[in-house]
Design an enzyme around this catalytic site. Structure first.
Site, mmCIF file in Angstrom:
data_model
loop_
_atom_site.group_PDB
_atom_site.id
_atom_site.type_symbol
_atom_site.label_atom_id
_atom_site.label_comp_id
_atom_site.label_asym_id
_atom_site.label_seq_id
_atom_site.Cartn_x
_atom_site.Cartn_y
_atom_site.Cartn_z
ATOM 1 C CB CYS A 331 -0.972 -0.035 1.176
ATOM 2 S SG CYS A 331 -2.356 1.103 0.987
ATOM 3 C CG HIS A 429 -3.659 -3.459 3.626
ATOM 4 N ND1 HIS A 429 -2.485 -3.060 4.200
ATOM 5 C CD2 HIS A 429 -4.234 -2.340 3.097
ATOM 6 C CE1 HIS A 429 -2.336 -1.760 4.044
ATOM 7 N NE2 HIS A 429 -3.380 -1.298 3.372
#
Length: 490
Positions: A331, A429
């Site tokens: 991310c 994630h």
């Protein structure tokens, strides 16, 4: 018929509120009770994507699992994600509505409380019981006005409160008695009992203190919970306290602890794996020799990128790659590995642009709209199925994306892998949560014969241990009366 509501409040942060709520939720589910978790207001950078397309604190996702439910935004209607020492992104019912400083949010609490009560009403109409988690401590007297996280909520819905304290910190009796002393008369009456958490030793040596506590306060001790080693539960926000010794570890992994690190629960499977020595590297610590460096997610990507440079991580990563090591960005970490990060609208701080670390040929522009979704696909590393969740407001572009980390089921590519295969980045994630992906990533990092590990199964086993703990160490008769039978606040 409305659900019965029981609230767990703590004398301090990290006293065990999240764990006790999860334990009670699974215990009630075992008894056939339709139960839901609830946290009116949460401040955390560990978030989960919900079934209705929003985000909530990861602790509430664990509690939902304990209830046998998919995570839903009603379980955590107000989420605050700090982006500086004095400001946070405010998320209502799973959607970001903007950033506020502490003073601004204090004035906004009446609006936030409407969101809390809307979710509360929906939950008590849909379930038999709702187990509620407070935030921080109810004794923070500077935050008492317009409180929506602790006694303000409990008073509004007229629910009983269990107060939990962590004996492992020391001063447990002072915590409990001091907290009671700082409550109003009506709030003290609302506390139906105490739970002491993380006890090690012979309970007989603690008994005189328990007897004194009950005499002094007139409140019963509902139980003393043991210190449970080896629990695999996602943390609400705090980084793990302990680093477990692993004699069989052969793969070394380093994760810099960014000032605004987010979703560090991504690394729970690595912490649990017996062959991996995972080290969170904080300020003032040098980057250790390792096989894999992982740049984690961030709530303030440009600021945390500057922090990496200030602490020498740019040079450490260059040296690490020169000697054949691998680097993974997740991310915000993916964004940092690119050539530049642009924030023209000041989404995460002051407007502007920052040079990236330059290991992937891409640039990222932060945009107001956040992408929130659970996704699946296939990883280019190892050619294995991959699943995860996206929580980001960045849009990345550039030649590196022609070699994506994963091809997603919706036709999009995710992330990138460098031409030499040493550097990879993904927006997903939860990458390591799935056994096949974990094995492929560990092989890429240098662990040729990784033992299988299923973190989801470990979490489920941990939740079962918590329910066993309730049965063995808490006054289940009193709890059942509060949540299933006729009981009132004394």
């Amino acid at each position: 018929m409305s659900a019965r509501v029981l609230m767990v409040q703590g004398c301090t942060s990290d006293a065990g509120k999240s764990t006790l709520v999860a334990a009670l939720c699974r215990w009630l589910r075992r008894r056939g009770v339709r139960v839901a978790p609830f946290k009116p207001q949460n401040m955390a950078l560990n978030a989960a994507v919900t079934v209705d397309g929003g985000e909530i604190g990861r602790a509430q996702a664990v509690q939902a699992q304990a209830c046998g439910l998919a995570p839903h935004t009603d379980f955590n209607p107000v989420l605050l994600k700090p982006c500086s020492d004095s400001g946070a992104q405010v998320i209502l019912h799973g959607r970001a509505i903007g950033q506020m400083d502490a003073v601004g949010y204090h004035g906004y609490k009446r609006v936030a409380f409407d969101a809390v009560m809307t979710s509360h009403v929906r939950l008590v109409e849909a379930f038999d019981a709702v187990v509620v988690e407070g935030a921080g401590s109810p004794a923070e007297i500077n935050l008492r006005a317009n409180d929506i996280a602790n006694m303000g909520y409990a008073e509004a819905v007229d629910c009983p409160v269990v107060l939990i304290a962590d004996i492992d910190r020391g001063g447990v009796f002072a915590h409990l008695v001091g907290t009671l002393a700082l409550l109003s008369e009506s709030e003290r009456a609302r506390v139906v009992g105490f739970v002491i958490n993380r006890f090690r030793g012979d309970i007989a040596l603690l008994q005189p203190g328990l007897d004194w506590l009950q005499r002094e306060t007139g409140k019963p001790v509902l139980g003393v919970l043991p210190y449970l080693h080896g629990l695999h539960l996602e943390a609400e926000d705090a980084l793990p306290r302990d680093r477990e010794a692993k004699p069989a570890a052969t793969l070394r992994v380093a994760v810099p602890v960014l000032p605004r690190i987010s979703n560090h629960t991504d690394f729970d499977p690595l912490r649990a794996h017996p062959q991996i020595d995972l080290r969170f590297v904080g300020p003032g610590e040098s980057a250790p020799r390792c096989d894999l460096i992982v740049l984690p997610g961030s709530k303030a990507t440009r600021a945390d990128l500057a922090w990496l440079r200030e602490h020498g991580w740019d040079m450490a990563i260059a040296r690490h790659l020169r000697y054949g090591g691998k680097v993974l960005g997740i991310c915000g970490g993916l964004q940092m590995l690119g050539r530049a990060v642009h924030d023209p609208d000041g989404i995460e701080g002051g407007a502007g642009s920052s040079a990236g670390l330059g290991w992937l040929d891409l640039e990222t522009t932060l945009t107001p709209r956040k992408r929130l979704r659970n996704v699946g696909g296939r990883s280019r590393i190892g050619d294995v199925p991959v699943r995860g969740y996206e929580i980001h407001c960045g849009v990345s572009t550039g030649p590196a994306l022609a070699q994506p980390f994963a091809q997603l089921d919706d036709g999009r590519g995710d992330g990138a892998v460098s031409d030499d295969g040493q550097v990879a980045g993904s927006y997903l994630h939860g990458l390591f949560d799935h056994p096949e992906t974990l094995a492929a990533m560990l092989q890429w990092a240098g662990l040729a014969a990784a033992r299988p590990l299923d973190i989801a199964a470990l979490r489920e086993a941990s939740i079962e241990r918590l329910a066993d703990m309730v049965e063995a160490h808490l006054d289940t008769g009193r709890l059942a009366a509060l949540l299933e039978g006729d009981a009132c606040i004394p």
